[in-house]
Design a protein around this motif. Structure first.
Motif, PDB file in Angstrom:
ATOM      1  N   ASP A  50      28.709  50.968  32.577  1.00  0.00           N
ATOM      2  CA  ASP A  50      28.619  51.039  34.048  1.00  0.00           C
ATOM      3  C   ASP A  50      29.889  50.570  34.750  1.00  0.00           C
ATOM      4  OD1 ASP A  50      26.038  52.109  34.058  1.00  0.00           O
ATOM      5  OD2 ASP A  50      25.078  50.150  34.217  1.00  0.00           O
ATOM      6  N   ALA A  51      31.032  50.808  34.154  1.00  0.00           N
ATOM      7  CA  ALA A  51      32.294  50.353  34.748  1.00  0.00           C
ATOM      8  C   ALA A  51      32.653  51.108  36.021  1.00  0.00           C
ATOM      9  CB  ALA A  51      33.430  50.488  33.732  1.00  0.00           C
ATOM     10  N   ASP A  52      31.988  52.205  36.300  1.00  0.00           N
ATOM     11  CA  ASP A  52      32.276  52.953  37.529  1.00  0.00           C
ATOM     12  C   ASP A  52      31.659  52.285  38.761  1.00  0.00           C
ATOM     13  OD1 ASP A  52      30.025  53.827  35.927  1.00  0.00           O
ATOM     14  OD2 ASP A  52      29.581  55.237  37.528  1.00  0.00           O
ATOM     15  N   TRP A  53      30.787  51.331  38.571  1.00  0.00           N
ATOM     16  CA  TRP A  53      30.268  50.591  39.706  1.00  0.00           C
ATOM     17  C   TRP A  53      31.362  49.619  40.136  1.00  0.00           C
ATOM     18  CZ3 TRP A  53      24.418  49.259  38.902  1.00  0.00           C
ATOM     19  CH2 TRP A  53      23.721  50.441  38.660  1.00  0.00           C
ATOM     20  N   GLU A  54      31.953  49.858  41.265  1.00  0.00           N
ATOM     21  CA  GLU A  54      33.191  49.200  41.695  1.00  0.00           C
ATOM     22  C   GLU A  54      33.179  47.675  41.597  1.00  0.00           C
ATOM     23  OE1 GLU A  54      34.561  50.480  45.487  1.00  0.00           O
ATOM     24  OE2 GLU A  54      34.885  52.530  44.801  1.00  0.00           O
ATOM     25  N   ASP A  55      32.080  47.026  41.890  1.00  0.00           N
ATOM     26  CA  ASP A  55      32.063  45.566  41.892  1.00  0.00           C
ATOM     27  C   ASP A  55      31.772  44.964  40.522  1.00  0.00           C
ATOM     28  OD1 ASP A  55      32.632  45.574  44.577  1.00  0.00           O
ATOM     29  OD2 ASP A  55      30.543  45.397  45.204  1.00  0.00           O
ATOM     30  N   LEU A  56      31.203  45.748  39.611  1.00  0.00           N
ATOM     31  CA  LEU A  56      30.802  45.189  38.322  1.00  0.00           C
ATOM     32  C   LEU A  56      31.970  44.921  37.383  1.00  0.00           C
ATOM     33  CD1 LEU A  56      27.461  47.018  37.483  1.00  0.00           C
ATOM     34  CD2 LEU A  56      27.798  44.707  38.327  1.00  0.00           C
ATOM     35  N   PHE A  57      32.886  45.889  37.243  1.00  0.00           N
ATOM     36  CA  PHE A  57      33.983  45.691  36.306  1.00  0.00           C
ATOM     37  C   PHE A  57      34.826  44.467  36.671  1.00  0.00           C
ATOM     38  CE2 PHE A  57      38.215  46.473  34.504  1.00  0.00           C
ATOM     39  CZ  PHE A  57      37.878  46.547  33.157  1.00  0.00           C
ATOM     40  N   PRO A  58      35.258  44.314  37.936  1.00  0.00           N
ATOM     41  CA  PRO A  58      36.015  43.097  38.283  1.00  0.00           C
ATOM     42  C   PRO A  58      35.221  41.813  38.041  1.00  0.00           C
ATOM     43  CG  PRO A  58      36.237  44.718  40.022  1.00  0.00           C
ATOM     44  CD  PRO A  58      35.201  45.245  39.064  1.00  0.00           C
ATOM     45  N   THR A  59      33.904  41.861  38.230  1.00  0.00           N
ATOM     46  CA  THR A  59      33.068  40.686  37.994  1.00  0.00           C
ATOM     47  C   THR A  59      33.044  40.324  36.512  1.00  0.00           C
ATOM     48  OG1 THR A  59      31.707  41.225  39.903  1.00  0.00           O
ATOM     49  CG2 THR A  59      30.741  39.740  38.272  1.00  0.00           C
ATOM     50  N   VAL A  60      32.929  41.327  35.645  1.00  0.00           N
ATOM     51  CA  VAL A  60      32.922  41.082  34.204  1.00  0.00           C
ATOM     52  C   VAL A  60      34.274  40.514  33.772  1.00  0.00           C
ATOM     53  CG1 VAL A  60      32.799  42.188  31.930  1.00  0.00           C
ATOM     54  CG2 VAL A  60      31.125  42.770  33.706  1.00  0.00           C
ATOM     55  N   VAL A  61      35.357  41.099  34.265  1.00  0.00           N
ATOM     56  CA  VAL A  61      36.700  40.607  33.927  1.00  0.00           C
ATOM     57  C   VAL A  61      36.876  39.175  34.417  1.00  0.00           C
ATOM     58  CG1 VAL A  61      39.172  40.910  34.411  1.00  0.00           C
ATOM     59  CG2 VAL A  61      37.757  42.894  33.821  1.00  0.00           C
ATOM     60  N   ALA A  62      36.466  38.899  35.656  1.00  0.00           N
ATOM     61  CA  ALA A  62      36.613  37.551  36.216  1.00  0.00           C
ATOM     62  C   ALA A  62      35.760  36.541  35.443  1.00  0.00           C
ATOM     63  CB  ALA A  62      36.221  37.548  37.691  1.00  0.00           C
ATOM     64  N   THR A  63      34.544  36.923  35.083  1.00  0.00           N
ATOM     65  CA  THR A  63      33.672  36.024  34.332  1.00  0.00           C
ATOM     66  C   THR A  63      34.260  35.731  32.959  1.00  0.00           C
ATOM     67  OG1 THR A  63      31.743  36.854  35.522  1.00  0.00           O
ATOM     68  CG2 THR A  63      31.334  35.696  33.441  1.00  0.00           C
ATOM     69  N   SER A  64      34.781  36.760  32.318  1.00  0.00           N
ATOM     70  CA  SER A  64      35.417  36.584  31.011  1.00  0.00           C
ATOM     71  C   SER A  64      36.591  35.605  31.116  1.00  0.00           C
ATOM     72  CB  SER A  64      35.896  37.937  30.486  1.00  0.00           C
ATOM     73  OG  SER A  64      36.705  37.784  29.359  1.00  0.00           O
ATOM     74  N   SER A  72      34.963  28.285  26.747  1.00  0.00           N
ATOM     75  CA  SER A  72      33.659  28.760  26.282  1.00  0.00           C
ATOM     76  C   SER A  72      33.746  30.017  25.421  1.00  0.00           C
ATOM     77  CB  SER A  72      32.742  29.038  27.477  1.00  0.00           C
ATOM     78  OG  SER A  72      32.531  27.844  28.201  1.00  0.00           O
ATOM     79  N   ILE A  73      34.733  30.848  25.693  1.00  0.00           N
ATOM     80  CA  ILE A  73      34.935  32.075  24.920  1.00  0.00           C
ATOM     81  C   ILE A  73      36.433  32.294  24.734  1.00  0.00           C
ATOM     82  CG2 ILE A  73      32.788  33.164  25.720  1.00  0.00           C
ATOM     83  CD1 ILE A  73      34.534  34.952  27.538  1.00  0.00           C
ATOM     84  N   PRO A  74      36.814  33.079  23.725  1.00  0.00           N
ATOM     85  CA  PRO A  74      38.242  33.380  23.564  1.00  0.00           C
ATOM     86  C   PRO A  74      38.695  34.418  24.590  1.00  0.00           C
ATOM     87  CG  PRO A  74      36.966  34.567  21.925  1.00  0.00           C
ATOM     88  CD  PRO A  74      35.997  33.673  22.667  1.00  0.00           C
ATOM     89  N   LYS A  75      40.002  34.546  24.740  1.00  0.00           N
ATOM     90  CA  LYS A  75      40.519  35.660  25.532  1.00  0.00           C
ATOM     91  C   LYS A  75      40.050  36.935  24.868  1.00  0.00           C
ATOM     92  CE  LYS A  75      44.806  33.670  27.288  1.00  0.00           C
ATOM     93  NZ  LYS A  75      46.283  33.810  27.302  1.00  0.00           N
ATOM     94  N   MET A  76      39.767  37.959  25.675  1.00  0.00           N
ATOM     95  CA  MET A  76      39.318  39.221  25.093  1.00  0.00           C
ATOM     96  C   MET A  76      39.770  40.410  25.904  1.00  0.00           C
ATOM     97  SD  MET A  76      35.203  39.097  25.807  1.00  0.00           S
ATOM     98  CE  MET A  76      35.016  37.732  24.689  1.00  0.00           C
ATOM     99  N   ILE A  77      39.811  41.532  25.246  1.00  0.00           N
ATOM    100  CA  ILE A  77      40.060  42.809  25.899  1.00  0.00           C
ATOM    101  C   ILE A  77      38.712  43.269  26.455  1.00  0.00           C
ATOM    102  CG2 ILE A  77      40.698  45.218  25.531  1.00  0.00           C
ATOM    103  CD1 ILE A  77      42.445  44.201  23.139  1.00  0.00           C
ATOM    104  N   VAL A  78      38.707  43.711  27.712  1.00  0.00           N
ATOM    105  CA  VAL A  78      37.486  44.244  28.311  1.00  0.00           C
ATOM    106  C   VAL A  78      37.678  45.744  28.497  1.00  0.00           C
ATOM    107  CG1 VAL A  78      35.915  44.185  30.286  1.00  0.00           C
ATOM    108  CG2 VAL A  78      36.993  42.067  29.496  1.00  0.00           C
ATOM    109  N   VAL A  79      36.775  46.511  27.914  1.00  0.00           N
ATOM    110  CA  VAL A  79      36.814  47.970  28.021  1.00  0.00           C
ATOM    111  C   VAL A  79      35.591  48.411  28.803  1.00  0.00           C
ATOM    112  CG1 VAL A  79      36.762  50.163  26.760  1.00  0.00           C
ATOM    113  CG2 VAL A  79      38.053  48.217  25.842  1.00  0.00           C
ATOM    114  N   GLY A  80      35.823  48.953  29.981  1.00  0.00           N
ATOM    115  CA  GLY A  80      34.737  49.466  30.801  1.00  0.00           C
ATOM    116  C   GLY A  80      34.562  50.951  30.569  1.00  0.00           C
ATOM    117  N   ILE A  81      33.330  51.376  30.436  1.00  0.00           N
ATOM    118  CA  ILE A  81      33.017  52.783  30.205  1.00  0.00           C
ATOM    119  C   ILE A  81      32.343  53.326  31.466  1.00  0.00           C
ATOM    120  CG2 ILE A  81      31.854  54.441  28.708  1.00  0.00           C
ATOM    121  CD1 ILE A  81      31.694  52.094  26.608  1.00  0.00           C
ATOM    122  N   CYS A  82      32.979  54.295  32.088  1.00  0.00           N
ATOM    123  CA  CYS A  82      32.446  54.886  33.319  1.00  0.00           C
ATOM    124  C   CYS A  82      31.430  55.981  32.986  1.00  0.00           C
ATOM    125  CB  CYS A  82      33.581  55.462  34.161  1.00  0.00           C
ATOM    126  SG  CYS A  82      34.763  54.209  34.723  1.00  0.00           S
TER     127      CYS A  82
END
Length: 180
Positions: A50-64, A72-82
């Motif tokens: 659901d990366a095409d939902w404009e507010d979700l992808f930035p939220t996931v990246v910011a939370t990560s 709490s977690i390591p650095k990671m690559i975030v891949v959003g699928i639209c």
């Protein structure tokens, strides 16, 4: 490191890839962790539906990033699928009144056979990958886990729409847990 006035603030890079399995163009968004371009480290990958939902992808990246800052977690690559047809891709069975439903098996093959290999070839990844989705995408995530749990090391299903096909999922879960 503080940014200078006028610097760009980029969250991710949009990429197009043709899927032979889905027979369509798919858009993904890739966010690389801070310092990726200056080092040689490999990173775990979070695949986010659901990366095409404009507010979700930035939220996931910011939370990560936030969770990483606090250890709490390591650095990671975030891949959003639209999405191109969310109902088709996220539902494992035909649903009454949802004409395009029931195509999750093809979308799952796209992720396993085309997207993951593409990311692993083009980025420095570790073998630790996570699949994350909510609502219908959470339903897809649960179904993907029940289908082939070894594909990802972790699955996060937020408010999965299990009520859409509970008997189908319960039967799959019963088979999986009896055999493993």
């Amino acid at each position: 490191m503080a940014q200078e006035h006028g610097d760009e603030f980029v969250i991710g890079k949009y990429l197009k890839m043709h899927s032979e399995i889905l027979n369509e163009e798919r858009t993904i968004v890739v966010n690389l962790p801070r310092g990726y371009d200056k080092g040689h480290s490999s990173y775990p990958v979070l695949y986010f539906l659901d990366a095409d939902w404009e507010d979700l992808f930035p939220t996931v990246v910011a939370t990560s990033g936030y969770l990483n800052e606090f250890g709490s977690i390591p650095k990671m690559i975030v891949v959003g699928i639209c999405n191109t047809d969310r109902t088709r891709d996220m539902t494992p069975v035909k649903i009454e009144d949802e004409q395009t439903s029931g195509g999750a098996a093809f979308f799952w093959r796209f992720i396993k056979e085309e997207l993951k290999p593409f990311i692993e070839k083009n980025y420095r990844t570790e073998p630790f990958a996570i699949l994350f989705g909510g609502s219908y995408a959470g339903l897809f995530t649960v179904n993907a886990f029940l289908e082939k749990p070894e594909t990802f090391k972790a699955y996060i299903a937020s408010s999965p729409g299990i009520g859409v096909c509970p008997d189908y999922l319960y039967e799959k879960a019963d088979r999986l847990f009896k055999n493993t």
